[in-house]
Design an enzyme around this catalytic site. Structure first.
Site, PDB file in Angstrom:
ATOM      1  N   ALA A  13       0.823  -1.174   0.000  1.00 49.53           N
ATOM      2  CA  ALA A  13       0.000   0.000   0.000  1.00 49.53           C
ATOM      3  C   ALA A  13       0.845   1.205   0.000  1.00 49.53           C
ATOM      4  O   ALA A  13       0.415   2.296  -0.091  1.00 49.53           O
ATOM      5  CB  ALA A  13      -0.867   0.009   1.205  1.00 49.53           C
ATOM      6  N   VAL A 273      -5.667   4.954  -5.119  1.00 45.61           N
ATOM      7  CA  VAL A 273      -5.200   5.401  -3.820  1.00 45.61           C
ATOM      8  C   VAL A 273      -3.716   5.120  -3.696  1.00 45.61           C
ATOM      9  O   VAL A 273      -3.167   4.225  -4.339  1.00 45.61           O
ATOM     10  CB  VAL A 273      -5.956   4.720  -2.652  1.00 45.61           C
ATOM     11  CG1 VAL A 273      -7.441   5.034  -2.708  1.00 45.61           C
ATOM     12  CG2 VAL A 273      -5.740   3.213  -2.654  1.00 45.61           C
ATOM     13  N   SER A 274      -3.035   5.933  -2.883  1.00 46.70           N
ATOM     14  CA  SER A 274      -1.626   5.767  -2.595  1.00 46.70           C
ATOM     15  C   SER A 274      -0.816   5.897  -3.891  1.00 46.70           C
ATOM     16  O   SER A 274      -0.948   6.877  -4.603  1.00 46.70           O
ATOM     17  CB  SER A 274      -1.386   4.441  -1.876  1.00 46.70           C
ATOM     18  OG  SER A 274      -0.108   4.379  -1.315  1.00 46.70           O
ATOM     19  N   ASN A 275      -0.012   4.902  -4.253  1.00 50.62           N
ATOM     20  CA  ASN A 275       0.682   4.971  -5.537  1.00 50.62           C
ATOM     21  C   ASN A 275      -0.308   5.057  -6.681  1.00 50.62           C
ATOM     22  O   ASN A 275      -0.033   5.695  -7.704  1.00 50.62           O
ATOM     23  CB  ASN A 275       1.568   3.745  -5.729  1.00 50.62           C
ATOM     24  CG  ASN A 275       2.870   3.844  -4.973  1.00 50.62           C
ATOM     25  OD1 ASN A 275       3.108   4.796  -4.249  1.00 50.62           O
ATOM     26  ND2 ASN A 275       3.720   2.856  -5.125  1.00 50.62           N
ATOM     27  N   GLY A 297      -6.838   9.354  -4.157  1.00 49.03           N
ATOM     28  CA  GLY A 297      -6.822   9.245  -2.702  1.00 49.03           C
ATOM     29  C   GLY A 297      -5.414   9.080  -2.175  1.00 49.03           C
ATOM     30  O   GLY A 297      -4.619   8.319  -2.745  1.00 49.03           O
TER      31      GLY A 297
END
Length: 615
Positions: A13, A273-275, A297
């Site tokens: 994540a 989201v994240s990467n 996100g």
């Protein structure tokens, strides 16, 4: 980072590292799209007990800590590897605990029958391909065509965004296109010379998804993010665009009577989201009306002129174990009582190296804490960083990203880091363990039986900080290797998005992995200065990993971020359907964690949909 419920889903994540190099006054040329060629096309049908969204598992099996079984543990079928990959991806990203709200307050887990199309794609100039996959639900309406496009979070495999994109897009009858953005779980065992085929099954020959070329290592494990010889983060936007282009071609194959499917006649939304969120913002830079809107996100995104996130990560790897001793009431896991001895030793080592001040552990911890606060980390984000610290994820992230930035192959890392699945007796990985990697690997070990090996730690006079100091020097030193790594960091720096593209950026104020102060708080003003159309939702009591809300210590403090992703998609979709409905506006959101009670929608304080004022 991701930790597969223990250490894998979270090692991926993760997302990090941007560049902080100054740019010339003249803006660089905006990236453009080249027509990609897709290879190894594969089509499968998924209905009944093997549908698209949960592979037929349903909520109870997704909640189970027991992975779906392989009939032959060393030789799983393609159906078995897919089912386990979907199980692992859901558990690594979403809070599926009873009372957590998924499927009730937000999202959907209803069975979705349909077809999947998959292939390999390649960024121009890249040494290795990346995976693309499209899910086409049976209820797709070619007269109201829509395509949601997502990149995996962290370094996860091809299903790594299913909880984010599949959970919303398939429920809306949209096709969903995915990319692993040049990373993923296609590990390669150098001892056994075995990797993975396009269907996720292990093999030693054929069209494998990743075979390291020219490697200096003959033992251990190579994986694509660290050892491809590419710098995937520099091309995240291109990966997402190629997923969109593959999605349109897959729809042409799925509905030949309704061709052509184009970005002009198909509603297209990017989400991640994240990467994956970073990939969404990088794709927003590309010329052409490919996307109608973007929702990002907790994005890992870098802005030129600011310190790169790699700098923070290496600083956190050094200092945070000591700094956390100055924080009370840390969330668990990690269990504080078990961590204190090692963290105390880190303080003493840092003191001996002259990196912190203080005559006792308490003073040294306060010194380390202040250094992190001075770097821009908030106290709440520091507290949430306890998880990453407890599982030594900072070091794993730094080793992997520095390898990618410098385009090093297996066995070439300048700080002597490598990866191994050998047992304590030195025996190479068993075939049964190796068979699980594609389904359960986070894309950044440790996890799933693969460990990070520190070549600096051997010998009676080993320096416990040598490897960490070496990783840090790659970001701020002046050696040839440092210049090589910094060039890779600079190549991943974001440009402003194209004008007129609606974008929603959502970030938790307590994010301890991709701190909001070092990413979104820098990107949004930068993009707005260039004329971008952005709504910015900042969410109090939200950290990086929704899956951690399975732990009581986390759900009493934090709320999930996915409900805000789905709400933003709802609002953007509503505007695209009916322009009289306003796009989302900026919001500082003040939700209430659920603790042990079931989550209620009103606790989330989701910003209301607003009407566009009449003229």
């Amino acid at each position: 980072m991701n930790i597969h419920r223990s250490l894998a889903p979270l090692c991926a994540a993760l997302a990090l590292l941007p560049g902080g190099i100054s740019v010339a006054d003249a803006a660089p040329p905006r990236p453009t799209a080249a027509a990609p060629v897709f290879e190894q096309w594969r089509q499968t049908v998924h209905r009944g007990n093997d549908e698209l969204l949960t592979a037929g598992l349903g909520i109870d099996a997704l909640r189970s800590a027991t992975a779906p079984a392989f009939t032959k543990p060393a030789q799983p079928t393609a159906e078995e590897t897919r089912r386990r990959a979907i199980w692992s991806s859901w558990r690594g990203i979403a809070d599926l605990t009873p009372g957590g709200g998924f499927g009730d307050v937000y999202g959907s887990l209803q069975a979705v029958p349909g077809r999947e199309f998959s292939a390999y794609a390649r960024i121009p100039g890249a040494r290795q391909p990346h995976r693309v996959l499209v899910q086409v639900p049976d209820n797709f309406d070619a007269s109201r065509r829509c395509l949601l496009v997502a990149a995996s979070s962290g370094s996860r495999g091809i299903y790594g965004a299913i909880a984010v994109a599949g959970g919303w897009g398939l429920a809306h009858g949209c096709a969903v296109a995915y990319t692993d953005k040049g990373a993923g779980s296609d590990y390669y065992d150098l001892d056994a010379r075995t990797g993975f085929q396009d269907d996720g099954t292990p093999a030693s020959q054929g069209a494998l998804a990743f075979v390291p070329a020219g490697t200096a290592a003959t033992q251990g494990i190579a994986f694509k993010h660290a050892h491809s010889g590419d710098n995937p983060e520099a091309d995240w936007g291109g990966h997402l665009l190629q997923a969109l282009q593959f999605g349109l071609q897959a729809l042409d194959r799925a509905y030949p009577e309704s061709t052509p499917f184009t970005a002009a006649n198909t509603r297209t939304l990017g989400v991640g989201v994240s990467n994956g969120g970073g990939a969404v913002l990088r794709a927003a830079e590309i010329e052409g009306d490919w996307f109608d809107a973007m929702v990002a996100g907790e994005p890992n995104v870098s802005v030129a002129g600011a310190p790169p996130l790699y700098d923070f990560v290496t600083q956190a790897a050094l200092l945070m174990p000591c700094a956390l001793l100055a924080e009370d009431d840390l969330p668990q896991p990690p269990m504080r009582a078990q961590a204190v001895p090692a963290w105390t030793q880190r303080c003493a080592t840092l003191k001996s190296a002259g990196l912190v001040q203080g005559d006792d552990t308490a003073a040294q911890a306060r010194s380390a804490r202040q250094l992190l606060l001075d770097a821009g980390l908030s106290a709440d984000a520091l507290r949430a960083g306890a998880f990453s610290t407890g599982f030594d994820l900072w070091r794993a992230i730094a080793a992997t990203y520095s390898s990618a930035y410098g385009r090093y192959g297996a066995g070439e890392h300048p700080c002597a880091y490598s990866f191994s699945a050998a047992g304590a007796d030195g025996t190479p990985a068993a075939a049964e363990m190796r068979a699980t990697w594609w389904s359960e690997g986070s894309g950044i070990p440790p996890g799933s039986g693969v460990m990070l090996v520190d070549g600096n730690a051997a010998g009676a006079e080993a320096d416990p900080l040598r490897g960490l100091n070496c990783l840090r020097a790659l970001g701020n030193g002046d050696s040839a290797d440092a210049r090589r790594v910094r060039a890779g960091i600079a190549a991943a720096t974001a440009q402003a998005p194209r004008r007129g593209l609606p974008i929603v950026v959502i970030h938790g104020l307590d994010d301890g992995l991709v701190p909001i102060s070092m990413t979104s708080d820098r990107y949004v003003p930068f993009a707005r200065k260039a004329g971008a159309q952005i709504a910015y939702w900042r969410v109090n009591h939200a950290q990086h990993f929704d899956s951690l809300l399975a732990f009581p210590e986390y759900r009493k403090r934090y709320v999930p971020l996915l409900p805000y992703m789905f709400a933003a998609l709802d609002q953007v979709w509503g505007h695209l359907e009916d322009p009289t409905q306003a796009l989302p506006k900026d919001a500082l959101i003040q939700p209430s964690p659920r603790a042990e009670a079931p989550l209620l929608r009103e606790q989330l304080s989701i910003p209301a949909i607003q009407a566009t004022p009449s003229r």
